[in-house]
Design a protein around this motif. Structure first.
Motif, short mmCIF file in Angstrom:
data_model
loop_
_atom_site.label_atom_id
_atom_site.label_comp_id
_atom_site.label_asym_id
_atom_site.label_seq_id
_atom_site.Cartn_x
_atom_site.Cartn_y
_atom_site.Cartn_z
N LEU A 202 4.87 1.98 -1.72
CA LEU A 202 3.66 1.41 -0.60
C LEU A 202 2.51 2.47 -0.52
O LEU A 202 1.57 1.86 -0.26
CB LEU A 202 4.61 1.35 0.71
CG LEU A 202 5.66 0.01 0.54
CD1 LEU A 202 6.45 0.14 1.79
CD2 LEU A 202 4.86 -1.22 0.33
N MET B 90 0.04 1.61 -2.81
CA MET B 90 -0.78 0.21 -2.83
C MET B 90 -1.76 0.65 -1.38
O MET B 90 -2.81 -0.02 -1.34
CB MET B 90 0.24 -0.72 -2.45
CG MET B 90 1.20 -0.69 -3.45
SD MET B 90 2.48 -2.06 -3.12
CE MET B 90 1.52 -3.67 -3.31
N ALA C 121 6.10 5.16 4.96
CA ALA C 121 6.62 4.30 3.82
C ALA C 121 7.26 4.82 2.84
O ALA C 121 8.09 5.88 2.82
CB ALA C 121 5.42 3.64 3.65
N GLY D 80 -2.57 -5.10 0.71
CA GLY D 80 -1.86 -6.27 0.98
C GLY D 80 -0.31 -6.03 1.46
O GLY D 80 0.51 -6.76 1.81
N THR D 81 0.20 -4.69 1.69
CA THR D 81 1.35 -4.43 1.95
C THR D 81 2.00 -5.00 3.35
O THR D 81 3.11 -5.20 3.50
CB THR D 81 1.64 -2.88 2.18
OG1 THR D 81 0.59 -2.27 3.02
CG2 THR D 81 1.60 -2.25 0.76
N MET E 259 4.35 -19.78 1.76
CA MET E 259 3.11 -19.25 2.02
C MET E 259 1.88 -20.38 2.05
O MET E 259 2.00 -21.38 1.04
CB MET E 259 2.57 -18.12 0.80
CG MET E 259 1.69 -17.11 1.50
SD MET E 259 1.00 -15.96 -0.03
CE MET E 259 2.44 -15.16 -0.04
N LEU F 225 -8.77 -8.62 2.45
CA LEU F 225 -7.51 -8.36 1.96
C LEU F 225 -7.58 -6.80 1.23
O LEU F 225 -8.58 -6.60 0.45
CB LEU F 225 -7.07 -9.22 0.60
CG LEU F 225 -5.57 -8.78 -0.09
CD1 LEU F 225 -4.34 -8.92 0.78
CD2 LEU F 225 -5.48 -9.60 -1.44
N PRO G 223 -1.42 -22.51 1.46
CA PRO G 223 -2.26 -22.23 0.41
C PRO G 223 -3.57 -21.73 1.03
O PRO G 223 -3.99 -21.71 2.17
CB PRO G 223 -2.78 -23.74 0.02
CG PRO G 223 -1.51 -24.53 0.75
CD PRO G 223 -1.00 -23.86 1.64
N PHE G 224 -4.43 -20.94 -0.04
CA PHE G 224 -5.63 -20.03 0.64
C PHE G 224 -6.52 -19.86 -0.53
O PHE G 224 -5.95 -19.93 -1.82
CB PHE G 224 -5.06 -18.82 1.32
CG PHE G 224 -4.65 -17.72 0.38
CD1 PHE G 224 -5.37 -16.95 -0.40
CD2 PHE G 224 -3.11 -17.87 0.37
CE1 PHE G 224 -4.80 -15.89 -1.27
CE2 PHE G 224 -2.43 -17.04 -0.42
CZ PHE G 224 -3.23 -15.99 -1.27
N ALA G 225 -7.84 -19.70 -0.52
CA ALA G 225 -8.58 -19.46 -1.60
C ALA G 225 -8.73 -17.89 -1.41
O ALA G 225 -8.70 -17.17 -0.76
CB ALA G 225 -9.98 -20.06 -1.13
N TYR G 226 -8.87 -17.48 -3.00
CA TYR G 226 -8.91 -15.91 -3.14
C TYR G 226 -10.43 -15.54 -3.79
O TYR G 226 -10.58 -16.18 -4.96
CB TYR G 226 -7.67 -15.69 -3.94
CG TYR G 226 -8.02 -14.24 -4.70
CD1 TYR G 226 -7.48 -12.98 -3.76
CD2 TYR G 226 -8.52 -13.96 -5.82
CE1 TYR G 226 -7.73 -11.77 -4.20
CE2 TYR G 226 -8.66 -12.65 -6.17
CZ TYR G 226 -8.23 -11.43 -5.59
OH TYR G 226 -8.41 -10.24 -6.18
N ARG H 18 3.58 -14.50 4.05
CA ARG H 18 5.03 -15.06 3.65
C ARG H 18 5.89 -15.24 4.84
O ARG H 18 6.45 -16.42 4.80
CB ARG H 18 5.72 -14.02 2.86
CG ARG H 18 6.73 -14.48 2.12
CD ARG H 18 7.29 -13.46 0.98
NE ARG H 18 6.77 -13.34 -0.16
CZ ARG H 18 6.18 -12.25 -0.74
NH1 ARG H 18 6.63 -11.16 -0.17
NH2 ARG H 18 5.51 -12.15 -1.93
N LEU H 19 5.83 -14.58 5.85
CA LEU H 19 6.55 -14.92 7.07
C LEU H 19 6.04 -15.87 7.87
O LEU H 19 6.64 -16.27 8.80
CB LEU H 19 6.58 -13.50 7.97
CG LEU H 19 7.50 -12.35 7.36
CD1 LEU H 19 7.21 -10.96 7.93
CD2 LEU H 19 8.91 -12.38 7.24
N VAL I 251 0.13 -9.45 3.04
CA VAL I 251 0.98 -10.23 2.10
C VAL I 251 2.26 -10.62 2.73
O VAL I 251 2.83 -12.06 2.83
CB VAL I 251 1.09 -10.01 0.45
CG1 VAL I 251 1.90 -10.55 -0.37
CG2 VAL I 251 -0.43 -9.78 -0.09
N ASP I 252 2.86 -9.61 3.21
CA ASP I 252 4.10 -9.94 3.91
C ASP I 252 3.92 -10.79 4.96
O ASP I 252 4.80 -11.83 5.39
CB ASP I 252 4.68 -8.49 4.31
CG ASP I 252 6.21 -8.71 4.69
OD1 ASP I 252 7.01 -9.62 4.17
OD2 ASP I 252 6.64 -7.97 5.58
#
Lengths: 171, 329
Positions: free
Chosen positions: B103, B106, B99, B31-32, B1, B28, B3-6, B39-40, B35-36
């Motif tokens: 899920l 969320m 889902a 995130g289901t 992943m 955001l 880097p990012f600011a949150y 990551r991808l 966030v995936d």
């Protein structure tokens, strides 16, 4: 923003330096060394990472740790009272609800969340619009469809959950 | 992943200004999906503004008999809400057909609308995809198309929108409320998602920095008699091959009013206006239901790998209407 106040299994943690990329699952496993919650697919598809956040089951792998400021998390490590197992833990042993055991922590946390959803009268794809949700095997299987078991212990997993649901009927 | 600011937003206007001013920023939700995608490598935001603590978390009945759904209401809570179950059962059923329990706990209402296609070529950064990388080509055309569109696709993209919830909402004449840097605007949900055309990278008409705050469902008495029927490769936790959201009002054997939307078949939830026109004022018979399905599917352009969906959608639509009408086929 890299500080995080979070309660894990009743213990308050005051964490600093949490990388924004850290998922709740990685925080639990790598930082707090609570390795009961498992990383299976890391895409929210297998349910091995299931934990309870403020009482609700979620996939910890898809949830960024920093989004859980102030939350109360329960993992598989937080279920037993000393040497007394949680009823679902005992039922999984009694019914042989696993083979390799990798999916088991997620199965048990998910089942706790699912049984609570049923107690609160949440409908499901199986139960339809009825006021009363009957926790038969079809309902259990639907409620647990987010948890995969590659060993295929589903029959015994369903039996364990059914057993606990009958021990503690809806109040 | 990457880097990012949150940042955790506590004020909608400031959150919108922050995203609007930064081309690399994203909101955001649950995130289901996002966030995936991070990551991808499908999404690479430099900054995430978490909007889940903004106070858009209520389901409220409106004085005129409609319901206003806050953008942050979780899918499981929306499905279980008494107002939704009583007035719009099709929406509760659609949510529950999607889902998994985890899920749904969320995922948010707005995030569900903004989830992206599950086209395998879109999610695999190693394959060309016009939606992920405009101009790189479409790997689905001529590829694996079981889960792809049969209506409204283009030579640039044949992906489908994956939501069940949105299909029910489109059938229910829902309106989306959006807050942006220049104020609030509303639009019918049916106009919110786009067909791919030559710009498949744009799923919706939302501008960068605009935030969904609510979905409005109008008073719709016939929706109390509605259902969602979904066909998929396994019984639970799978996306639709085809799905139908329908509401039907019949008097003395004649169809007074009807709402139909279809999922799993197009780049957006597909409102079946031709089918609806074919039904209004006509007898509620299996033959008429079939004619309505045929009218809608006349424009179908399936791929070699998903031609079965034409008949599958026809059968699903007829079966849904028969169930609502209580007539045997």
């Amino acid at each position: 923003m890299d500080a995080l106040h979070i309660a894990i299994n009743g213990v308050a943690h005051d964490l600093k330096g949490v990388d924004a990329r850290t998922t709740l699952l990685d925080l639990l496993r790598d930082r707090l060394h609570l390795t009961g919650s498992k990383k299976g697919c890391d895409h929210g598809q297998c349910g091995a990472c299931t934990v309870l956040v403020n009482g609700r089951r979620i996939n910890a792998c898809l949830s960024l740790a920093l989004t859980h400021e102030g939350d109360a998390i329960i993992t598989i490590e937080g279920l037993a009272q000393g040497d007394t197992l949680h009823p679902l833990q005992a039922a999984f042993i009694e019914h042989d609800g696993f083979q390799c055991g990798y999916c088991t922590p997620g199965q048990i946390c998910s089942a706790i969340g699912m049984l609570d959803e049923v107690r609160r009268g949440q409908p499901s794809h199986v139960s339809g619009d009825g006021e009363h949700v009957e926790l038969d095997d079809a309902e259990i299987r639907e409620g647990m469809s987010g948890n995969l078991c590659r060993c295929g212990a589903y029959v015994n997993i369903v039996a364990a959950i059914r057993d606990v649901a009958r021990q503690a009927p809806e109040s | 992943m990457n880097p990012f600011a949150y940042e955790r937003a506590s004020d909608a206007v400031r959150a919108i200004a922050a995203v609007a001013a930064d081309p690399d920023a994203m909101f955001l939700g649950g995130g289901t999906n996002l966030v995936d995608h991070m990551r991808l490598g499908v999404a690479k935001p430099g900054r995430l503004i978490d909007v889940t603590r903004l106070p858009f978390d209520q389901v409220e009945g409106t004085p005129d008999g409609g319901v206003r759904i806050g953008a942050n209401v979780r899918n499981s809570d929306l499905a279980a809400h008494p107002l939704i179950r009583a007035r719009y059962p099709v929406l509760s059923q659609a949510l529950l057909s999607g889902a998994s329990g985890q899920l749904r706990n969320m995922a948010t209402t707005a995030g569900n609308l903004l989830q992206r296609t599950r086209c395998v070529y879109f999610q695999n950064v190693d394959t060309p995809c016009n939606k992920r990388r405009p101009g790189s080509g479409c790997s689905a055309i001529g590829g694996y198309t079981r889960y792809h569109a049969i209506l409204g696709a283009s030579e640039h993209c044949i992906a489908v929108h994956p939501s069940d919830m949105a299909v029910a909402m489109v059938a229910l004449d829902a309106t989306v409320e959006v807050l942006g840097p220049s104020g609030e605007r509303r639009m019918p949900l049916v106009d919110f998602h786009r067909l791919p055309g030559d710009a498949p990278e744009r799923d919706t008409v939302l501008q960068h920095g605009e935030l969904i705050t609510a979905v409005m469902l109008p008073a719709l008495p016939l929706a109390a008699h509605s259902l969602y029927r979904k066909v998929r490769d396994r019984r639970s936790f799978a996306f639709a091959l085809v799905s139908v959201a329908a509401a039907l009002q019949i008097r003395d054997g004649t169809i007074q009013d009807v709402r139909i939307a279809c999922g799993g078949v197009a780049h957006k939830p597909w409102r079946a206006t031709r089918a609806e026109e074919t039904l209004r004022g006509n007898p509620a018979t299996p033959e008429q239901f079939g004619r309505a399905a045929d009218a809608e599917l006349a424009a179908a352009q399936p791929q070699p790998g998903n031609a079965f969906k034409v008949k599958m959608l026809r059968n699903t639509l007829v079966a849904a209407l028969q169930e609502l009408a209580g007539v045997a086929g």
